[in-house]
Design a protein around this motif. Structure first.
Motif, PDB file in Angstrom:
ATOM      1  N   SER A 117     -11.524  -5.384   7.191  1.00 45.69           N
ATOM      2  CA  SER A 117     -10.947  -6.725   7.268  1.00 45.69           C
ATOM      3  C   SER A 117     -11.418  -7.570   6.090  1.00 45.69           C
ATOM      4  O   SER A 117     -10.685  -8.409   5.583  1.00 45.69           O
ATOM      5  CB  SER A 117     -11.285  -7.386   8.602  1.00 45.69           C
ATOM      6  OG  SER A 117     -12.653  -7.549   8.720  1.00 45.69           O
ATOM      7  N   GLN A 170      -9.427  -6.423   2.979  1.00 42.24           N
ATOM      8  CA  GLN A 170      -8.030  -6.853   3.042  1.00 42.24           C
ATOM      9  C   GLN A 170      -7.880  -8.295   2.591  1.00 42.24           C
ATOM     10  O   GLN A 170      -6.897  -8.654   1.969  1.00 42.24           O
ATOM     11  CB  GLN A 170      -7.488  -6.696   4.466  1.00 42.24           C
ATOM     12  CG  GLN A 170      -6.847  -5.349   4.674  1.00 42.24           C
ATOM     13  CD  GLN A 170      -6.672  -5.022   6.138  1.00 42.24           C
ATOM     14  OE1 GLN A 170      -7.130  -5.765   7.007  1.00 42.24           O
ATOM     15  NE2 GLN A 170      -6.026  -3.918   6.420  1.00 42.24           N
ATOM     16  N   GLY A 171      -8.899  -9.101   2.911  1.00 38.84           N
ATOM     17  CA  GLY A 171      -8.810 -10.502   2.532  1.00 38.84           C
ATOM     18  C   GLY A 171      -9.271 -10.747   1.109  1.00 38.84           C
ATOM     19  O   GLY A 171      -9.343 -11.873   0.661  1.00 38.84           O
ATOM     20  N   VAL A 192     -14.237  -1.091  10.464  1.00 38.03           N
ATOM     21  CA  VAL A 192     -13.305  -2.176  10.802  1.00 38.03           C
ATOM     22  C   VAL A 192     -13.711  -3.472  10.109  1.00 38.03           C
ATOM     23  O   VAL A 192     -12.879  -4.192   9.539  1.00 38.03           O
ATOM     24  CB  VAL A 192     -13.254  -2.381  12.331  1.00 38.03           C
ATOM     25  CG1 VAL A 192     -12.557  -3.687  12.660  1.00 38.03           C
ATOM     26  CG2 VAL A 192     -12.514  -1.238  12.977  1.00 38.03           C
TER      27      VAL A 192
END
Lengths: 280, 335
Positions: free
Chosen positions: A158, A161-162, A154
């Motif tokens: 994240s 994704q950024g 996780v």
């Protein structure tokens, strides 16, 4: 009107943070209490810390726990990074829905169920192929890795994704090979996320009671198991001392990690700015 | 491999382009070969990246549930392992499959189990509601505070999450017990004559549940509240809405994904919690996680414990799907 509302929100927040921190602080304060009664202050003393150092059972359990935590955090970080990359960078593959489900489920799954089912698996495997031979450090480590992979995945997810994908694409267009792209570009960019993933796995492993209750053997009592069986009988000041040590070490570790990551992040931003400036 | 080397790996793009295209013909030749090689390598690479975590989770997370399900359909016997096998040869010639539903029937019929399930749902629900109220205020406050202190406040929320869960529960034991800090304080100021029984009650469970799960509620709420467009609030106020109306008709609906994600992150693990009910819960307020644990360790009834687990899982599937649905819609950027 507005300031009155702000006042309410501020008070609410104040109470919230007090609620989060006062119990821990009181716990730490009372570890320095002379008296055996852990809830009434008598005088300052370090005797519970000394008692802790002389307690072989606790020290042994702590060593076992540390060993398990280091191994499982490391393996969980490696596998979790792969999982995070798979989830973000590979848009479509066979069974992705199940894959992403498997990467979230252990986080919300009641640990009693995870523990019970893993124990059944180990028992069945032992019967079938003779491995793992009994239960102990190996089985606890496997259980912790399984649990921690999802948390690392996780965090990595994240972060990725950024992150701009164009660097990896550029490297690929220039003929960079997947392994080199991973080690030269992707991993350096997600290092902070990897560090937090490792640290989180480490603390989760160091903290786990339920999985360990199911899959530990007689020779492998971890620290949380010792603490749990002790505090079931009530509060005792040496546990306060132990808690203070653990929380202190973890807090220092987090602050150092946050500082290092902040530094790295700033250097990264500076590099990007310089690269942009040069191109212009 | 050779093909790759022809392309300089230094990162100056302009030079790379020139070197990669010496003549048009050879470039074409190279690129087909390279593409072939690259696609092969990429595919192997994809296989490794997806395969390792996939296999691990299938092996150590998914497969074990199959065993739980299988054992839940067996009967408890005194043997090693302590349950009957699913498939057995009878008289050496007949293969019989034994599916025993007694455990599930027992769960349905025995009030003890029904009460424990309902009690778990009730306690998890109330705890989630309390978390939502406190968490919303805190998340709202953090999202509306100055950018410079926002990160510090957020770190303060996350920090307890890093410290041991077990020790956080333990911290409350010292506060709530009959000779605990709260009772001592109340006695000292003369507010009460004798200690209030707080340990081993539902009240203690609620307090500790909220305490330990609060960060899980605040973080998703914060991430939706922080992204919210403030001009909507101004528009609502300009149109004459009272703050309460604005809050209920603008803020709350817009933060729904965060509310759902936070509630599920608290509710789902709370239903099956074991540590909290066994340390601060009362003996007459059974929760399902604790019951499963006892059934397994104290009674050594593996099949019944498995059936308890299967039923608990069924209870959790719906909220889990809800959570997955909403977290997929919301970019999970708060961890």
């Amino acid at each position: 009107m507005n300031s009155k509302r702000n006042y309410y929100i501020l008070t609410g927040m104040g109470f919230g943070f007090a609620f989060l921190y006062i119990p821990i602080l009181l716990l730490m304060v009372f570890s320095f209490n002379e008296a055996k009664v852990t809830t009434r202050w008598s005088s300052f003393s370090l005797k519970w810390y000394q008692a802790l150092l002389e307690n072989d059972a606790i020290i042994n359990a702590a060593l076992i726990s540390l060993k398990i935590a280091v191994i499982s955090a490391t393996i969980a970080t490696i596998v979790g990074v792969l999982a995070g990359i798979a989830l973000v960078r590979f848009k479509k593959f066979k069974g992705k829905t199940l894959f992403s489900g498997l990467m979230v489920a252990p986080m919300v799954m009641p640990e009693v169920i995870t523990g019970l089912s893993l124990l059944f698996l180990f028992v069945a495997m032992e019967e079938l192929i003779g491995w793992p031979d009994g239960r102990g450090m190996t089985t606890i480590t496997i259980a912790h890795i399984t649990f921690c992979i999802t948390f690392v995945a996780v965090i990595i997810q994240s972060r990725l994704q950024g992150m701009d994908e164009s660097l990896e694409e550029a490297a690929m267009d220039l003929g960079g090979r997947p392994i080199r792209i991973l080690f030269d570009i992707t991993l350096p960019l997600i290092t902070p996320a990897m560090i937090s993933g490792w640290l989180l796995s480490f603390t989760l492993s160091l903290d786990d009671v339920i999985l360990a209750s199911f899959v530990s053997g007689p020779s492998s009592t971890t620290l949380p198991l010792v603490i749990f069986s002790k505090i079931k009988l009530g509060i005792s000041p040496d546990i306060n001392a132990l808690a203070t040590l653990i929380i202190g070490i973890v807090a220092i570790g987090i602050v150092i990690a946050a500082w290092l990551m902040n530094k790295k992040e700033k250097a990264y931003q500076r590099d990007i700015q310089m690269a942009v400036a040069q191109n212009e | 491999m050779k093909e790759n080397r022809l392309i300089p790996n230094d990162h100056s793009q302009a030079e790379g382009d020139k070197a990669a295209l010496p003549t048009e013909k050879s470039a074409k030749h190279f690129s087909t070969l390279r593409n072939l090689l690259n696609s092969f390598e990429n595919r192997t690479w994809r296989g490794v990246v997806i395969g390792i975590p996939y296999l691990w989770m299938l092996m150590f997370f998914f497969l074990p549930f199959v065993f739980v399900f299988k054992i839940s359909l067996a009967e408890s016997i005194i043997a090693r392992p302590p349950f009957t096998s699913l498939i057995a040869w009878v008289d050496g010639t007949r293969l019989s499959i034994n599916l025993i539903f007694d455990n599930y029937l027992l769960l349905l019929e025995d009030d003890f189990f029904t009460i424990a399930y309902l009690n778990s749902l009730k306690i998890a629900f109330v705890a989630t509601l309390c978390c939502l109220i406190i968490g919303y205020i805190m998340a709202y406050g953090i999202a509306r505070s100055k950018a410079s202190i926002r990160n510090v406040l957020l770190l303060l929320v996350i920090l307890p999450f890093w410290t041991s869960f077990l020790l956080r529960v333990y911290a409350w034991m010292g506060l709530l017990s009959n000779h605990g800090i709260i009772n001592n304080l109340l006695l000292a100021i003369g507010f009460i004559d004798q200690p209030i029984q707080m340990m081993y009650t539902d009240f203690a469970m609620y307090v500790v549940f909220v305490y330990t799960f609060l960060p899980f509620m605040i973080l998703p709420l914060y991430s939706t509240l922080e992204k919210m467009d403030m001009s909507l609030h101004e528009a609502s106020a300009d149109l004459g809405a009272k703050p309460v109306t604005t809050f209920l008709t603008v803020t709350v609906p817009l933060s729904m994904p965060g509310i759902i994600a936070g509630c599920m992150l608290v509710f789902i693990p709370a239903v099956g919690e074991f540590v909290i009910p066994s340390l601060v819960g009362g003996p007459d307020s059974m929760m399902i996680g604790r019951m499963l644990f006892d059934e397994f360790f104290a009674n050594r009834d593996w099949p019944l414990a498995s059936a308890v687990a299967v039923v608990l899982l069924i209870f959790l599937v719906v909220p889990f799907m809800l959570y997955k649905f909403y977290s997929a819609r919301q970019e999970g950027r708060y961890v």
